[in-house]
Every structure is written in structure tokens, then in C-alpha cells.
Design a protein around this motif. Structure first.
Motif, PDB file in Angstrom:
ATOM      1  N   ASP B  74       0.826  -1.217   0.000  1.00 59.42           N
ATOM      2  CA  ASP B  74       0.000   0.000   0.000  1.00 59.42           C
ATOM      3  C   ASP B  74       0.854   1.259   0.000  1.00 59.42           C
ATOM      4  O   ASP B  74       0.617   2.190  -0.765  1.00 59.42           O
ATOM      5  N   LEU B  75       1.876   1.267   0.871  1.00 64.84           N
ATOM      6  CA  LEU B  75       2.684   2.471   0.992  1.00 64.84           C
ATOM      7  C   LEU B  75       3.508   2.708  -0.264  1.00 64.84           C
ATOM      8  O   LEU B  75       3.613   3.834  -0.744  1.00 64.84           O
ATOM      9  N   VAL B  79      -1.520   3.355  -3.335  1.00 65.29           N
ATOM     10  CA  VAL B  79      -2.966   3.157  -3.173  1.00 65.29           C
ATOM     11  C   VAL B  79      -3.343   3.528  -1.733  1.00 65.29           C
ATOM     12  O   VAL B  79      -2.462   3.643  -0.882  1.00 65.29           O
ATOM     13  N   LEU B  81      -3.858   3.524   1.993  1.00 63.00           N
ATOM     14  CA  LEU B  81      -3.291   2.605   2.990  1.00 63.00           C
ATOM     15  C   LEU B  81      -4.402   1.772   3.616  1.00 63.00           C
ATOM     16  O   LEU B  81      -5.401   2.309   4.079  1.00 63.00           O
TER      17      LEU B  81
END
Lengths: 297, 177
Positions: B74-75, B79, B81
Motif C-alpha cells: 500500500d505504501l 494506493v 493505505l
């Protein structure tokens, strides 16, 4: 070998699976919690993202090199296939451009002469930093690039990013040696633009689609396809006149923009420092409005 | 005496291999490959690896490791988190609970199982992201991304299987239950 669970194990096993189940539910809840935090405190998450990206940046930079040589190789093969047509196209373009050089020279001298007459204030000259794209995602969920230059190289939050063809996006998060670019196609992107020939102002918004759209057009604005779009410089967010794209299609619901930059093919970008920082600073704006009386000196 | 210590060290190092391999796939997913049209549909490679280890050796890729991989994905990818943490965890949870259904069957079942799970994951990511942005996102690229990852599956799955056979052959029935 026979395996006989001890009494302790017989008690511990269901307990352990219960703990596992609790942990599972807990982590799911935590991920929802993190999403909520991301909605509430964007700055915190951006900061975290920048720091983690900064740590991974050297690895990403190293990995992106072989990837880029592979894609360069593919590009070369494609280039060889279309060599003949490409050559004919370039020859034609070259004759056109030669004519443009004469026009541009004439206009340039005329422009400097007129500016001299009017004592016009020149736009600030930008400083450029060139960086390589080392990571990136595009598509329906997010559209960002990561570059291998950060605050140490003079990259700052809000600065516009350009390719050789035009506008790419703006810097949204910076750490020491890396920075993240929000592409113009991202759902969070809002760029004040102007239609070059009619001087109609608009806001170009991304929607995680291939083409951003123009909104907030003045009523009755005449827009024709293939009109050039440049940044307007309104709101002091970006300097005016950066080439953005062309009007791709116009219909009742929306005006779509075809960007000059092809995000699939760029390898290097230039980060421009015009002295404006790309973020509307509400606090200083309020002070300016409040202190406008005392501004007269 | 010290051979036992070294064996333990060796064991611990080996146990990080599934995690490191999946992390490598996280990085590969976000590396720019300048092929026109590829970037929008670049597959989420770590999902394949998570699917593999959840079936064959969930103990080697425990829950917290999946969680950390989700955070990293995610990080790094940009996108929202939490989105892929959720997707990875749901895939992991479903696969671990259904692993006996797939384990020991043919490669085709293993592949088709991924097809079903990954479609669910694609729908989930699309739905959650749409809610997060409060806007109906374009599903088409996500669907093509799914198709591409389905096509690429055998390659990544084969590497995972090779890794498993090379490093974890001896304790093949330790976690088989």
C-alpha cells in the motif's frame, strides 16, 4: 515415529487457534482503521509513505534499471520495424519545423522589442532537476510515480513535473532521496488550465481514467477538439503556459483531454522550481487579505 | 553442540525466504516497465505468492507477515493505505481455511483455485477503493489486470514451488497436519 500430544498441547491447540482467529479479525479491523486514518490525516500517511518509499528507493532504482533496458530493447525492435515510415514522417515534420523556426525567430525578436518598450516583468526562470522514474502505478486505483530525487536535490512539495512533451503531474510527497508524483490522471489531481486560443479557463480533473476531464467551464464556452491546453497559473499553483494536452473529445457531458505526455513511455522527468510551491497556502492568503490595508505602507 | 545452533540459524534464515520472495514480488509489481498499456494492468504479483504459501506452508508465511506485506504494498504503490492489507488478509484467510481442498490436487485445480480467489480479490479491491474515493471507479483495468495475473500465475507459482522444494523439502509433512 508416533506422535502423542501431551495434555498441555491438547489444551493449547484450540486456544492457539482461537488466538489466531482473534488476531485475524483484529488485523482486518486494523486495516479498516488505517483506511479511516488515511481519510482523516492525509499528511501523516503521506509522510509515512514518503519515508518507507525512501528506504526502498535504492532497491527500486537498482531493479528499475534492468527493467528499463528490457523495455528499451523492445522499443528498439519496434523502432526497427517502422523505420521507413518513421523516416518519412520525420522528414515531413522537419520541413514544417524549419518554417516554424523562421516564424519563432521573428516573433521572438518582436516580442523582446515590445517587452522592452513596455517594461514588462519577465516570468521567473525555473530551475530544473532531472530525475529517473523508479516506481509507479497506474490504473483505476492510483496513478503515481516515484522518482529518485528528493529534498536533498531541491525537489519540493507542489512543484510541477514535466516531461519532454509536457505536463506530467505535481510532487505530492518528498523525502530525502525520493519523491512521489501525482499524475494528472489521478482522481486527486486538479490542475487549473486555460484553452490556449480562446483563453477559456477550466479545471482539469483526473478520474483514474486514461483521460482527464475539464470542469468548471464558463457557460456557453466554445470548445473545439484538438485545441491546445496549457496551465493557466491561476491561484498561483502552477506557472502559466506549461503545455498540458489537447482537447480530445467534446460532448454534452464532458470534455476530455489527451495529455501530451505518454505515461507509458517516459523514463526521465524534469521537476521545475518556479518559486511557486503548488499549494494554495490558506494561512498566508488569509493574512494577505487581512493585512491588505497595511500593505500600502 | 554448535552444529545444533547453526542448524537453528540456518532454519531461521530459511524461514524468511517466503517473506523475502513475496516482498521481491511487491517491488516487481511497482517497477515501471515501459510497454504501452502495461502499467494500468500490471498484476499484483505478491497475491500469487501469498496464495501459494497459504496453501502449502501457512506457517512459513504467517498472518503478521501477510499484514506487513500489505502495508508495504500500500505504501509503496500509492494506493489508499489499508486497501491491499485487507485484500491480502482476506485471500490468506480464505485460502488457509480451504487449503485442504486444493492441496495435493493437480496443478490445474491449483491454478483454477487462484482464478476464483483472484477474481474475488479484484472485485474486493475495486469495491473498497470505490467506497474510499466515494466514486465509482473504472472496473475494466482491474479486470484486465486480473486476466493478466491469471495468465502469469504458472510462472510465479512454479518459482514458488521450486523454492519450496529446494529449501523446505525435508520437513514436508511438518505443517501438513
Amino acid at each position: 515415529m508416533e506422535f502423542r500430544p501431551s495434555a498441555l498441547l491438547r489444551v493449547a491447540a484450540p486456544l492457539r487457534s482461537l488466538a489466531q482467529r482473534f488476531m485475524y479479525v483484529g488485523l482486518i479491523v486494523l486495516s479498516f482503521g488505517l483506511m479511516l486514518v488515511g481519510k482523516i490525516d492525509v499528511v501523516l500517511i503521506d509522510h509515512l509513505r514518503a519515508e518507507v518509499t525512501n528506504v526502498a528507493a535504492p532497491v527500486l532504482a537498482a531493479l528499475s534499471r534492468p527493467a528499463s533496458s528490457i523495455s528499451n530493447g523492445l522499443e528498439n525492435i519496434r523502432g526497427l520495424m517502422y523505420l521507413r515510415e518513421e523516416n518519412a514522417r520525420l522528414l515531413e515534420e522537419n520541413t514544417k519545423l524549419k518554417q516554424w523556426v523562421y516564424v519563432a525567430r521573428r516573433l521572438h525578436t518582436e516580442n523582446t522589442a515590445l517587452q522592452g518598450l513596455l517594461h514588462s516583468v519577465a516570468d521567473p526562470k525555473p530551475k530544473f532537476v532531472t530525475a529517473r522514474i523508479i516506481a509507479g502505478t497506474m490504473g483505476s486505483i492510483s496513478n503515481t510515480f516515484v522518482i529518485n530525487a528528493g529534498s536533498e536535490d531541491g525537489v519540493g512539495k507542489g512543484q510541477p513535473v514535466l516531461s519532454d512533451k509536457g505536463f506530467v503531474g505535481r510532487i505530492v510527497a518528498v523525502s530525502k532521496n525520493s519523491a512521489r508524483i501525482l499524475l494528472a490522471t489521478d482522481i486527486n489531481s486538479r490542475i487549473p488550465v486555460i484553452l490556449e486560443s480562446t483563453r477559456t479557463r477550466a479545471l482539469m480533473v483526473g478520474g483514474n481514467m486514461e483521460r482527464p476531464k475539464l470542469i468548471h467551464l464558463p457557460p456557453g464556452a466554445q470548445i473545439t477538439p484538438s485545441e491546445r491546453i496549457v496551465t493557466s497559473g491561476h491561484g498561483g499553483v502552477f506557472p502559466p503556459g506549461l503545455p498540458v494536452g489537447l482537447v480530445a473529445s467534446v460532448n454534452d457531458v464532458s470534455v476530455e483531454v489527451q495529455l501530451f505526455t505518454d505515461y507509458h513511455l517516459i523514463e526521465f522527468v524534469r521537476i521545475a522550481d518556479f518559486g511557486v510551491n503548488g499549494i494554495v497556502d490558506l494561512l498566508s492568503l488569509r493574512n494577505k487579505v487581512g493585512g491588505s490595508a497595511s500593505k500600502e505602507k | 553442540m554448535s552444529t545444533i545452533v547453526w542448524q537453528k540459524v540456518d532454519q531461521k534464515v530459511k524461514e524468511t525466504i517466503p517473506f523475502l520472495f513475496t516482498f521481491m514480488l511487491v517491488l516487481i509489481s511497482i517497477i515501471p516497465i515501459r510497454v504501452p498499456g502495461y502499467a494500468e494492468i500490471a498484476p499484483v504479483f505478491p497475491l500469487i505468492s501469498i496464495y501459494h504459501w497459504a496453501i502449502y506452508r501457512p506457517t512459513l508465511l504467517p498472518l503478521w507477515a501477510v499484514f506487513i506485506l500489505g502495508i508495504l504494498y500500500d505504501l509503496l504503490s500509492g494506493v489508499p493505505l489499508g486497501l491491499y492489507i485487507l485484500v491480502f488478509l482476506s485471500v490468506y484467510g480464505i485460502v488457509v481455511s480451504q487449503r485442504r481442498f486444493i492441496m495435493g490436487k493437480s496443478f490445474l485445480v491449483y491454478w483454477l483455485g487462484y482464478g476464483i480467489i483472484a477474481l474475488g480479490a479484484a472485485l474486493e479491491s475495486w469495491f473498497v477503493a470505490s467506497v474510499w474515493y466515494a466514486s465509482l471507479l473504472n472496473f475494466q483495468p482491474i479486470f484486465f489486470q486480473y486476466l493478466l495475473s491469471f495468465g502469469i500465475f504458472p510462472i510465479v507459482a512454479w518459482i514458488s514451488l521450486r523454492l519450496q522444494q529446494t529449501f523446505f523439502r525435508q520437513e514436508s509433512d511438518a505443517s501438513g497436519q
